[in-house]
Design a protein around this motif. Structure first.
Motif, PDB file in Angstrom:
ATOM      1  N   VAL A 416       0.840  -1.205   0.000  1.00  0.00           N
ATOM      2  CA  VAL A 416       0.000   0.000   0.000  1.00  0.00           C
ATOM      3  C   VAL A 416       0.869   1.247   0.000  1.00  0.00           C
ATOM      4  O   VAL A 416       0.593   2.220  -0.725  1.00  0.00           O
ATOM      5  CB  VAL A 416      -0.945  -0.016   1.204  1.00  0.00           C
ATOM      6  CG1 VAL A 416      -1.717   1.298   1.299  1.00  0.00           C
ATOM      7  CG2 VAL A 416      -1.911  -1.190   1.108  1.00  0.00           C
ATOM      8  N   ALA A 417       1.942   1.247   0.793  1.00  0.00           N
ATOM      9  CA  ALA A 417       2.839   2.403   0.843  1.00  0.00           C
ATOM     10  C   ALA A 417       3.467   2.661  -0.515  1.00  0.00           C
ATOM     11  O   ALA A 417       3.581   3.817  -0.953  1.00  0.00           O
ATOM     12  CB  ALA A 417       3.922   2.170   1.891  1.00  0.00           C
ATOM     13  N   ARG A 418       3.860   1.588  -1.204  1.00  0.00           N
ATOM     14  CA  ARG A 418       4.466   1.746  -2.519  1.00  0.00           C
ATOM     15  C   ARG A 418       3.456   2.331  -3.521  1.00  0.00           C
ATOM     16  O   ARG A 418       3.778   3.223  -4.296  1.00  0.00           O
ATOM     17  CB  ARG A 418       4.987   0.408  -3.020  1.00  0.00           C
ATOM     18  CG  ARG A 418       5.797   0.502  -4.313  1.00  0.00           C
ATOM     19  CD  ARG A 418       6.088  -0.852  -4.905  1.00  0.00           C
ATOM     20  NE  ARG A 418       6.617  -1.788  -3.946  1.00  0.00           N
ATOM     21  CZ  ARG A 418       6.041  -2.953  -3.662  1.00  0.00           C
ATOM     22  NH1 ARG A 418       4.897  -3.284  -4.237  1.00  0.00           N
ATOM     23  NH2 ARG A 418       6.599  -3.772  -2.794  1.00  0.00           N
ATOM     24  N   ARG A 419       2.229   1.826  -3.486  1.00  0.00           N
ATOM     25  CA  ARG A 419       1.219   2.301  -4.427  1.00  0.00           C
ATOM     26  C   ARG A 419       0.842   3.760  -4.183  1.00  0.00           C
ATOM     27  O   ARG A 419       0.585   4.515  -5.109  1.00  0.00           O
ATOM     28  CB  ARG A 419      -0.032   1.428  -4.318  1.00  0.00           C
ATOM     29  CG  ARG A 419       0.150   0.021  -4.885  1.00  0.00           C
ATOM     30  CD  ARG A 419      -1.082  -0.816  -4.640  1.00  0.00           C
ATOM     31  NE  ARG A 419      -0.942  -2.162  -5.213  1.00  0.00           N
ATOM     32  CZ  ARG A 419      -1.823  -3.144  -5.006  1.00  0.00           C
ATOM     33  NH1 ARG A 419      -2.906  -2.928  -4.254  1.00  0.00           N
ATOM     34  NH2 ARG A 419      -1.628  -4.322  -5.555  1.00  0.00           N
ATOM     35  N   ARG A 420       0.826   4.142  -2.907  1.00  0.00           N
ATOM     36  CA  ARG A 420       0.394   5.501  -2.562  1.00  0.00           C
ATOM     37  C   ARG A 420       1.554   6.497  -2.544  1.00  0.00           C
ATOM     38  O   ARG A 420       1.338   7.686  -2.347  1.00  0.00           O
ATOM     39  CB  ARG A 420      -0.296   5.502  -1.202  1.00  0.00           C
ATOM     40  CG  ARG A 420      -1.581   4.675  -1.178  1.00  0.00           C
ATOM     41  CD  ARG A 420      -2.193   4.681   0.205  1.00  0.00           C
ATOM     42  NE  ARG A 420      -3.398   3.841   0.270  1.00  0.00           N
ATOM     43  CZ  ARG A 420      -4.101   3.624   1.389  1.00  0.00           C
ATOM     44  NH1 ARG A 420      -3.699   4.164   2.544  1.00  0.00           N
ATOM     45  NH2 ARG A 420      -5.172   2.860   1.363  1.00  0.00           N
ATOM     46  N   GLY A 421       2.792   6.004  -2.711  1.00  0.00           N
ATOM     47  CA  GLY A 421       3.950   6.891  -2.664  1.00  0.00           C
ATOM     48  C   GLY A 421       4.207   7.459  -1.286  1.00  0.00           C
ATOM     49  O   GLY A 421       4.740   8.562  -1.147  1.00  0.00           O
ATOM     50  N   ASP A 428      -2.694  -1.157  10.704  1.00  0.00           N
ATOM     51  CA  ASP A 428      -3.979  -0.631  11.168  1.00  0.00           C
ATOM     52  C   ASP A 428      -4.593   0.313  10.133  1.00  0.00           C
ATOM     53  O   ASP A 428      -5.814   0.390   9.993  1.00  0.00           O
ATOM     54  CB  ASP A 428      -3.807   0.100  12.496  1.00  0.00           C
ATOM     55  CG  ASP A 428      -3.494  -0.876  13.627  1.00  0.00           C
ATOM     56  OD1 ASP A 428      -3.705  -2.087  13.426  1.00  0.00           O
ATOM     57  OD2 ASP A 428      -3.037  -0.433  14.698  1.00  0.00           O
ATOM     58  N   ASP A 429      -3.725   1.059   9.412  1.00  0.00           N
ATOM     59  CA  ASP A 429      -4.243   1.949   8.366  1.00  0.00           C
ATOM     60  C   ASP A 429      -4.859   1.159   7.222  1.00  0.00           C
ATOM     61  O   ASP A 429      -5.811   1.598   6.581  1.00  0.00           O
ATOM     62  CB  ASP A 429      -3.122   2.837   7.817  1.00  0.00           C
ATOM     63  CG  ASP A 429      -2.537   3.747   8.886  1.00  0.00           C
ATOM     64  OD1 ASP A 429      -3.258   4.037   9.857  1.00  0.00           O
ATOM     65  OD2 ASP A 429      -1.371   4.151   8.743  1.00  0.00           O
ATOM     66  N   VAL A 430      -4.293  -0.023   6.948  1.00  0.00           N
ATOM     67  CA  VAL A 430      -4.811  -0.861   5.862  1.00  0.00           C
ATOM     68  C   VAL A 430      -6.098  -1.551   6.293  1.00  0.00           C
ATOM     69  O   VAL A 430      -7.073  -1.626   5.537  1.00  0.00           O
ATOM     70  CB  VAL A 430      -3.768  -1.914   5.455  1.00  0.00           C
ATOM     71  CG1 VAL A 430      -4.319  -2.831   4.377  1.00  0.00           C
ATOM     72  CG2 VAL A 430      -2.497  -1.226   4.974  1.00  0.00           C
TER      73      VAL A 430
END
Length: 527
Positions: A416-421, A428-430
């Motif tokens: 998710v971090a990679r996709r969102r930059g 917990d955020d996911v």
């Protein structure tokens, strides 16, 4: 120290007389050299007592004697010994006047005292001093070695070295940071040498440098050091091509032979300590990697057995798993690992880490300095450029039994971090806003009620708080002490209750699917 002209004069067997220069007899004599040349300067090295009978000298010519003595003085001759009764019955007034003008000591050597006797005395005195210095050096080495093997070895070694030098000593890491200093008042002086240490760091080992250090008025006022400028010598520490540390010693004057041996011994012992420390760190890293691999493979019992006392304490606390990959330069992962390990070391925390050049996995205490340092590093790297240099995914709090699940959580957060930059995404955020709202479905709620019905019936009969105990145990990821503390019961009581849960449900809590179903059931029913 070398023998002095005064020690030669005081030697009764030589029977030397002082004709002039009585106030300069404390000068050291580096050698005694006999020469009848009118110009012996090309064969001198400085610091000699020159012995002559005046065979080739025009001792009655004032101008010739003045020129002769001036040449000797310019060459560093510390004294002139004139043998009387061989070619000249006495020292001539012309030679005496020339020596007085040059302020050079003049010794009268009687005929019965051969020059070789003076040479033997000087040679024996120098040899005795060298032997004393070597013996003192070996004694210093023994003291420094014993100090290094004691608790707090590096600091104890510096304490001994500073006392032997009547000065101060400091040890630096390769960033130029002072890691140990003795005495304590020298810390400010040592800190000001960081630029010199950094310059020495970039030179091939072994390397050394001498530099002045301005006095520290604050330290002097506190009772440390003199008012003058120190002579500081830097020595690289380590056996490789590049140094691993730097030793600085500050003294009021250049070290003598014994002090030089002490410094060299300190460098040798510190090199052994540093290399041994590096070997231990490498072994600890390999052991930590093995423990983490076992946890990731779902083998917590084997991991705990291997961890022993070194990492066992870490496995008794709630944990977080951090997964990272390079978002830009690969070197950023190395820097991240160093930042995490440094923060953990300062806080006295243990961490487990695995790196393969493409990914870094770190298991650390939940809420500890290591996790905070990783998050801060990622955010700082993003603020410094156009995008994150490293990307981090952070699991939910976990325990040793569920590290494998935590790894999947961290990996999902990393995606998710990679996709969102973004530099950092937590599990917990996911999870928030995705699974939990689905639990409001009537069918799910009915399933959850059915799953917990037997436990609620047990609790309704007043035979124990199994539902509350199960929730506490699952929320603490199987950590017995933490969950028991939340409930206010003994961990043995909690263990008994969890066995009753397994008996009533006829399911094993070691099964991650069972734990997941029960946790969702608790969430769906609002337990």
């Amino acid at each position: 120290m070398y023998p002095t002209l005064s020690s030669l004069v005081q030697h009764t067997a030589l029977k030397l007389g002082v004709l002039t220069g009585e106030d300069r007899l404390d000068v050291p004599v580096r050698w005694a050299h006999a020469s009848e040349l009118a110009d012996p300067v090309p064969y001198l090295d400085g610091g000699e007592l020159l012995l002559t009978t005046g065979l080739k000298l025009d001792v009655g010519d004032a101008a010739a004697m003045t020129a002769y003595v001036r040449r000797l003085s310019a060459a560093g001759v510390v004294g002139l010994g004139f043998g009387v009764g061989v070619h000249h019955p006495a020292v001539t007034p012309q030679l005496l006047a020339a020596v007085r003008e040059a302020r050079m000591p003049l010794l009268e050597v009687p005929r019965r005292t051969p020059f070789i006797a003076i040479g033997k005395f000087v040679s024996a005195a120098i040899a005795a001093e060298q032997y004393r210095a070597v013996s003192a050096g070996f004694a210093a080495q023994r003291e420094l070695t014993r100090a290094a093997l004691a608790p707090g070895g590096r600091q104890a070694l510096l304490d001994k070295l500073a006392a032997q030098l009547d000065g101060w000593a400091a040890l630096y890491d390769m960033a130029g940071t002072v890691t140990a200093v003795a005495p304590a008042w020298a810390a400010r002086r040592a800190a000001r040498l960081t630029p010199e240490v950094v310059r020495l760091r970039d030179r091939p080992a072994p390397a050394s440098a001498v530099c002045p250090s301005a006095p520290d008025p604050a330290a002097d006022a506190a009772g440390g050091g003199g008012a003058g400028e120190d002579r500081v010598e830097l020595q690289s520490v380590g056996s490789g091509r590049l140094p691993r540390a730097v030793l600085a010693v500050g003294t009021a004057a250049p070290p003598g032979t014994a002090e030089r041996y002490a410094v060299q011994s300190a460098v040798a012992v510190l090199t052994l300590l540093t290399e041994r420390s590096q070997a231990y760190q490498a072994a600890e890293t390999r052991l930590g990697g093995a423990v983490l691999r076992m946890l990731l493979s779902g083998e917590p019992d084997h991991a705990r057995a291997v961890a022993g006392d070194l990492y066992g304490g870490l496995l008794d606390a709630p944990l977080r798993l951090l997964a990272a990959e390079a978002g830009g330069e690969p070197e950023a992962l190395t820097e991240l690992g160093a930042a995490v390990e440094a923060a953990a070391a300062r806080a006295g925390e243990a961490v487990l880490a695995l790196a393969d050049g493409q990914q870094l996995v770190v298991l650390a205490a939940d809420g500890g300095a290591a996790v905070a340092a990783g998050a801060a590093f990622a955010r700082a790297e993003q603020e410094a450029g156009t995008g994150p240099a490293v990307i981090l995914g952070l699991s939910a709090p976990t325990g040793p039994a569920t590290v494998d699940t935590a790894y999947q959580q961290a990996r999902a957060a990393l995606v998710v971090a990679r996709r969102r930059g973004r530099p950092l995404v937590e599990h917990d955020d996911v999870a928030a806003g995705s699974v939990l709202p689905l639990l409001a479905d009537d069918a799910v709620r009915a399933f959850a009620e059915g799953r917990l019905r037997a436990l609620r019936a047990h609790d309704a009969q007043g035979r124990g708080d199994l539902v509350a105990s199960l929730k506490a145990w699952l929320s603490r990821h199987g950590q017995w002490d933490a969950a028991a503390g939340d409930l206010g019961v003994h961990r043995h009581t909690l263990r008994y209750r969890m066995r009753r849960v397994e008996e009533i449900l006829d399911r094993s809590l070691d099964d991650p699917d069972v734990r997941m179903e029960l946790w969702l059931a608790l969430k769906a029913t609002g337990a």
